[in-house]
Design a protein around this motif. Structure first.
Motif, short mmCIF file in Angstrom:
data_model
loop_
_atom_site.label_atom_id
_atom_site.label_comp_id
_atom_site.label_asym_id
_atom_site.label_seq_id
_atom_site.Cartn_x
_atom_site.Cartn_y
_atom_site.Cartn_z
N ARG A 54 0.84 -1.20 0.00
CA ARG A 54 0.00 0.00 0.00
C ARG A 54 0.87 1.25 0.00
NH1 ARG A 54 -5.18 -1.39 -1.19
NH2 ARG A 54 -5.92 0.55 -0.29
N ILE A 55 0.24 2.34 -0.43
CA ILE A 55 0.84 3.67 -0.33
C ILE A 55 -0.07 4.51 0.55
CG2 ILE A 55 1.52 5.74 -1.61
CD1 ILE A 55 1.73 3.88 -4.11
N LEU A 91 -2.22 7.12 -9.16
CA LEU A 91 -1.45 5.94 -8.74
C LEU A 91 -2.15 4.66 -9.16
CD1 LEU A 91 -0.39 7.08 -5.15
CD2 LEU A 91 1.03 7.03 -7.21
N CYS A 101 -1.34 3.39 -12.47
CA CYS A 101 -0.05 2.70 -12.53
C CYS A 101 -0.12 1.32 -11.89
CB CYS A 101 1.01 3.53 -11.81
SG CYS A 101 1.27 5.17 -12.49
N TRP A 141 -0.95 0.91 -8.65
CA TRP A 141 -0.50 1.04 -7.27
C TRP A 141 -1.67 1.41 -6.37
CZ3 TRP A 141 4.00 4.75 -8.93
CH2 TRP A 141 4.97 4.01 -9.62
N GLN A 151 5.84 10.71 -8.46
CA GLN A 151 5.70 9.34 -9.00
C GLN A 151 7.05 8.76 -9.37
OE1 GLN A 151 2.68 8.80 -12.03
NE2 GLN A 151 3.87 7.17 -12.99
N GLU A 164 8.85 5.17 -7.94
CA GLU A 164 9.10 4.00 -8.79
C GLU A 164 10.20 3.07 -8.28
OE1 GLU A 164 9.63 5.69 -12.63
OE2 GLU A 164 7.47 5.96 -12.97
N LEU A 203 8.64 0.91 -5.61
CA LEU A 203 7.52 0.06 -5.96
C LEU A 203 7.78 -0.84 -7.16
CD1 LEU A 203 4.64 2.66 -5.54
CD2 LEU A 203 5.58 1.12 -3.85
N THR A 211 5.52 -3.69 -9.96
CA THR A 211 4.56 -4.60 -9.34
C THR A 211 3.18 -3.97 -9.33
OG1 THR A 211 6.25 -5.51 -7.91
CG2 THR A 211 3.98 -5.91 -7.26
N ASN A 212 2.18 -4.72 -9.76
CA ASN A 212 0.81 -4.25 -9.70
C ASN A 212 0.28 -4.55 -8.30
OD1 ASN A 212 -2.02 -3.95 -9.83
ND2 ASN A 212 -1.96 -4.31 -12.05
N LEU A 213 0.10 -3.50 -7.53
CA LEU A 213 -0.25 -3.69 -6.12
C LEU A 213 -1.72 -4.00 -5.92
CD1 LEU A 213 1.88 -0.84 -4.57
CD2 LEU A 213 2.48 -3.20 -4.98
N ASN A 214 -2.50 -3.93 -6.98
CA ASN A 214 -3.92 -4.27 -6.84
C ASN A 214 -4.15 -5.75 -6.97
OD1 ASN A 214 -4.98 -1.64 -6.51
ND2 ASN A 214 -4.69 -1.24 -8.68
#
Length: 269
Positions: free
Chosen positions: A5-6, A22, A25, A27, A255, A259, A262, A265-268
């Motif tokens: 998470r961010i 985000l 992207c 994220w 952003q 990078e 992060l 990587t697709n954080l979803n």
């Protein structure tokens, strides 16, 4: 480090816009706005603003320090100046502030692109602000903040007035939101989160909230992304152990600083 998470700390509506960017992207981000913008409403403050607005045509140059300064100034200007006076040179700190002026059909003097530090120091290097002796300059800003612009321009011989239009306060719901955020990351935010703070004041407020929530020690181990060396120095002074410095507070610069933390990587997922 595996990041899941961010944490976004900036005020609304900018926080939601940043969250959406985000997400494009891949994220995922949570919002705990650590600052809200309130217009100054006290009679004395409103009278001071009105005096500056009524004298708007007497200024040679007007500087806007933020997008909020543009919005609040235009609210007042619309009441007293159906058509803006001619002959004024406008300046903006940051591309977002400049864009807010352009949206109102006001063309600001160039400050530099997204690849430059968008701050007071950069603005003061503008050729149009070197020989300002006897010129009248208005700075539209929030309550408090840095006096570098006013002090430097005054030292160059300008007659400088500062128009405080709003104040920055901690939202009433922020403490409970931060408590929730901390409790929902049992693995520890040092392992699975990155903090983004677009200003020094947001960062200071976050630390204040975390101290009240009993999670300051944990929070300080998380990597934090901040704009510019001044805010980076503040972050270290506050006790953050891992500080990544963006070139400026623009979304593209922030952003870019995210990078390396992060990756792709697709954080979803």
């Amino acid at each position: 480090m595996t990041v899941s998470r961010i944490l976004i700390t900036r005020p609304e509506p900018a926080a939601s816009a940043w969250q959406a960017q985000l997400a494009e992207c891949g994220w995922a981000a949570d919002i705990v706005s650590c600052m809200v913008i309130d217009p100054l409403r006290e009679p004395a403050a409103e009278q001071a603003i009105k005096n500056h607005i009524l004298a708007f045509d007497e200024y040679h140059k007007v500087i806007f320090v933020s997008r909020n300064a543009v919005a609040h100034a235009l609210h007042w200007l619309d009441q007293y100046w159906p058509q803006l006076p001619v002959g004024i040179e406008y300046f903006a700190i940051g591309e977002s502030t400049a864009e807010a002026l352009r949206e109102a059909d006001i063309v600001p003097s160039a400050l530099g692109g997204a690849e430059s530090p968008m701050n007071s120091e950069t603005l003061l290097t503008s050729s149009s602000l070197q020989n300002v002796a006897d010129e009248r300059i208005l700075i539209c800003k929030g309550e408090g903040g840095r006096d570098l612009l006013a002090q430097t321009l005054s030292a160059r011989g300008a007659q400088v007035n500062q128009c405080a239009l709003y104040r920055r306060v901690i939202p009433s719901q922020a403490l409970e939101q931060l408590r929730w955020w901390l409790l929902n990351w049992p693995a520890g935010v040092s392992c699975d989160a990155v903090i983004t703070a677009h200003s020094g004041e947001s960062l200071q407020n976050l630390v204040t909230l975390a101290r009240s929530a009993g999670g300051l020690a944990t929070l300080l181990t998380a990597p934090v992304v901040v704009p510019g060396q001044r805010v980076a120095a503040l972050a270290r002074e506050l006790g953050f152990e891992r500080v990544s410095t963006a070139l400026n507070a623009g979304d593209r610069a922030m952003q870019k600083a995210l990078e390396p933390l992060l990756g792709s990587t697709n954080l979803n997922q």
